[in-house]
Each structure stands twice: as structure tokens, then as C-alpha cells.
Write an enzyme that holds these catalytic residues in place. Sequence first.
Site, PDB file in Angstrom:
ATOM      1  N   GLU A   1     -72.173 -54.993 -20.844  1.00 17.39           N
ATOM      2  CA  GLU A   1     -73.500 -54.376 -20.791  1.00 17.39           C
ATOM      3  C   GLU A   1     -73.590 -53.352 -21.921  1.00 17.39           C
ATOM      4  O   GLU A   1     -72.583 -52.702 -22.262  1.00 17.39           O
ATOM      5  CB  GLU A   1     -73.643 -53.677 -19.436  1.00 17.39           C
TER       6      GLU A   1
ATOM      7  N   ASN B   1     -82.705 -52.574 -19.776  1.00 16.43           N
ATOM      8  CA  ASN B   1     -81.269 -52.815 -19.922  1.00 16.43           C
ATOM      9  C   ASN B   1     -81.130 -54.334 -19.856  1.00 16.43           C
ATOM     10  O   ASN B   1     -81.293 -54.914 -18.775  1.00 16.43           O
ATOM     11  CB  ASN B   1     -80.508 -52.116 -18.790  1.00 16.43           C
TER      12      ASN B   1
ATOM     13  N   LYS C   1     -82.245 -55.907 -16.383  1.00 15.26           N
ATOM     14  CA  LYS C   1     -81.536 -55.386 -15.197  1.00 15.26           C
ATOM     15  C   LYS C   1     -82.485 -54.914 -14.108  1.00 15.26           C
ATOM     16  O   LYS C   1     -83.431 -54.166 -14.372  1.00 15.26           O
ATOM     17  CB  LYS C   1     -80.633 -54.225 -15.633  1.00 15.26           C
TER      18      LYS C   1
ATOM     19  N   GLU D   1     -79.970 -44.159 -15.954  1.00 18.21           N
ATOM     20  CA  GLU D   1     -80.606 -45.454 -16.236  1.00 18.21           C
ATOM     21  C   GLU D   1     -82.041 -45.500 -15.714  1.00 18.21           C
ATOM     22  O   GLU D   1     -82.893 -46.162 -16.324  1.00 18.21           O
ATOM     23  CB  GLU D   1     -79.785 -46.600 -15.626  1.00 18.21           C
TER      24      GLU D   1
ATOM     25  N   CYS E   1     -74.031 -55.268 -14.466  1.00 23.45           N
ATOM     26  CA  CYS E   1     -73.371 -54.100 -13.902  1.00 23.45           C
ATOM     27  C   CYS E   1     -73.642 -53.826 -12.427  1.00 23.45           C
ATOM     28  O   CYS E   1     -73.113 -54.520 -11.570  1.00 23.45           O
ATOM     29  CB  CYS E   1     -73.695 -52.863 -14.744  1.00 23.45           C
TER      30      CYS E   1
ATOM     31  N   ASN F   1     -70.695 -51.155 -17.424  1.00 25.92           N
ATOM     32  CA  ASN F   1     -70.162 -49.856 -17.841  1.00 25.92           C
ATOM     33  C   ASN F   1     -70.027 -49.057 -16.552  1.00 25.92           C
ATOM     34  O   ASN F   1     -71.055 -48.615 -16.000  1.00 25.92           O
ATOM     35  CB  ASN F   1     -71.139 -49.110 -18.758  1.00 25.92           C
TER      36      ASN F   1
HETATM   37  N1  ING Z   1     -72.793 -48.526 -13.683  1.00 31.77           N
HETATM   38  C1  ING Z   1     -72.244 -48.287 -12.430  1.00 31.77           C
HETATM   39  C2  ING Z   1     -71.904 -49.526 -11.610  1.00 31.77           C
HETATM   40  O1  ING Z   1     -72.643 -49.967 -10.743  1.00 31.77           O
HETATM   41  C3  ING Z   1     -71.992 -46.674 -10.693  1.00 31.77           C
HETATM   42  C4  ING Z   1     -73.015 -47.299 -11.603  1.00 31.77           C
HETATM   43  C5  ING Z   1     -71.114 -45.731 -11.208  1.00 31.77           C
HETATM   44  C6  ING Z   1     -71.910 -47.084  -9.378  1.00 31.77           C
HETATM   45  C7  ING Z   1     -70.164 -45.151 -10.361  1.00 31.77           C
HETATM   46  C8  ING Z   1     -70.957 -46.537  -8.526  1.00 31.77           C
HETATM   47  C9  ING Z   1     -70.096 -45.547  -9.017  1.00 31.77           C
HETATM   48  O2  ING Z   1     -70.803 -50.008 -11.826  1.00 31.77           O
HETATM   49  C10 ING Z   1     -73.888 -49.228 -14.073  1.00 31.77           C
HETATM   50  N2  ING Z   1     -74.162 -49.200 -15.384  1.00 31.77           N
HETATM   51  O3  ING Z   1     -74.579 -49.830 -13.293  1.00 31.77           O
END
Ligand code: ING
Length: 334
Positions: free
Chosen positions: A47, A107, A124, A144, A170, A195
Site C-alpha cells: 500500500e 488510497n 480503499k 487516513e 491494508c 502499512n
Molecule cells: N494500517 C493499519 C492496519 O489496519 C492499524 C491500521 C494500525 C490498525 C494499528 C490496527 C493497529 O493494519 C492501515 N494503513 O490500514
Amino acid sequence: MRRQLSVAAAQVGGIQPGETREEVVRRLILLLEEAAARSTRLVVFPELTLTTFFPRYWAQDLASTDRWFETEMPGPSVQPLFDRARELGVGFYLGYAELTGDGHRYNTSILVDSTGRIVGRYRKIHLPGHARPVGDEQAPQHLEKHYFEVGDLGLGVFDVDGVRIGMCLCNDRRWAEVYRVLALQGAEVVVLGYNSPLGLPGWQPEPHHMMSAHLLSLQAGAYQNSLWVVAAAKAGVEDGAEMIGGSALVSPAGEVVARATGTGDEVVQTVADLDLAAAYRAEIFDFEAHRRPDQYRLITERTGRGAPVPVPGQVPEPLTGHGPRIATTTQETR
Ligand code: ING
């Protein structure tokens, strides 16, 4: 002859804010060439692969962040990746920040076939994190919901060189509905980039939980929908912020068959047996024979958690120690 797909997750180590598109594309081409040298036919990049994970920064004025977005795909700096992939006869999935001509920001990811043609695009849907900074706005954020609109293309399945590929991005991988909607359209493989910082502002789970929950999400999605899942991380440290690695390829049996060993640039490859799913789809996950969508209405009718739905024939009574009386169809209630 069993149908096979030689596929790879191209994990990308941190991209620092100062790295140019040209420098990043050179790294992606090296990964592409390594995958091709291992007879890979489809390469999955992460991503937001062309830049650092900029939603960690707060910038009130979106116009000041245009440098992170692509206004054309491929633009001049990304064209060399398309050219090299076509030379090598390799298809790929690429995640990037999209700024449309009429000012919408998504995204986004694309699927490119082995002739260099963009055959699929996805924007996304599940945008995690927040629309405004949480706590110290100078600390790493997860914005985001500030930078991107919810995707408007739905969840699609595309034919890439004869294989039905579903796409997501993601956080989508954590929602069971995503895999099901793609599986109901015949997806044989779901590809995604991610990410994943070690936590969100104000929420720091145990680091090992981030990895276990990540793999669990991929394995559940693959097993419950009899399909392959290929997930490529942007990993490692970007501007001091750490992100998990764990790029992985998961079979329709829900087993991780290949996984990144580090958090840098790394090709994780396998030859996916596309016929492996057939046995699962013919029996335990024969959707036509076993699913009961008429029983699942809450999934599309409700967004958040709500009250229990009354069970027909069950008369809610104050607790009298005998539990609720349940009328039955074959005998009078006593
Ligand atoms: N990143 C994360 C993911 O779903 C996140 C958001 C971060 C969720 C930390 C839970 C804990 O892996 C993205 N870009 O969606």
C-alpha cells in the site's frame, strides 16, 4: 495439469520522507527483477508504495500534501516500473495515493497484467484511524480519514493473465466481509498491500499481537473463502515510526506457506496451486450448498453493535429462576 500461479509479495522496507519517486521506483524494479528471476508471474507491492506513509503527519491544508499523490498512473517517474515489468512479462499490484482530476483523493491500488495494461483499480473502503490528530499533533498520527475519501469503486475481481484476482488494501484485510464479497465474485487470489504501525495514537497493543492479528486476518480470510491471500508490507522504520513486516502468502487451507524473515526489501515467493481450493469449495465451503444469506441480514442492515433481535417464539420473561419459556412447534408449553 494443475493450474498454478507463481506469485510473490514484494515487501518494501521503510521509505523515508526525503526519498524521491525515482529512488523508490529503482528499489521496486530491483524487487521485480529478483521475483522474475524466480519465475514469478505476479508481484504484489505494498500500500502507498511510492512514498513514506504520510498519513502519520498532520497537515490541515490538503493542498500542501499534493506531493504525496499521483495525478496520473503511470506518471513519468513510475513509467520505468511499467516498462521493466512488461519486458519481464510480469504482472503486478501497486498501491499509491491517487489525486483525481476533479480533486478527489483515494488510497488506491491497481492491477497490471504482464503486457503492462492496467486491468483493475481499487480505492480503499475501510479507512482506519482518525480525521484529526489525537494527542500531540507532532507525534506520529494515523490520519487516513483526513487524507482519503472512502473508495467509490466497490470490491472488484479482475482477470489477470487468466487468474481471477481480488484486491483490497491494508485495514480491509481485518474485515471478514471483504474476502466474502470477493469470493462471491469468484476470486481465486486476494492481493493486498499494507502499512501497519505498531499501534494507533492512543492505542498501543502488544507488538506481538499486531503480528498475530495480522496473520490471523489473512489466514481466516483465505480459509473461510477457499482462496489464496498474498499480502505485502511496507515495513521497518519510516521517519522514526516502526511498522510490522510479516509479508505473507496464505493457502486456501489457511496456512502461511511463505513469510518475510525481516523488515527490509524482500521478495517472498511461492508457486500457488490454484486447484487446491477446489476440494474446499466442493465440500466444507460450498457456498451454494451451505450459506444462508437470509439469516445474515444484520450484516448489511446494521453498521454498529445494537440490541439482540428477538428470537421467534421466545417470550422474554423476568428471570424467575426457570429461564424464559420457549414455545415449541410440536408440543404445548407446560
Ligand atoms: N494500517 C493499519 C492496519 O489496519 C492499524 C491500521 C494500525 C490498525 C494499528 C490496527 C493497529 O493494519 C492501515 N494503513 O490500514
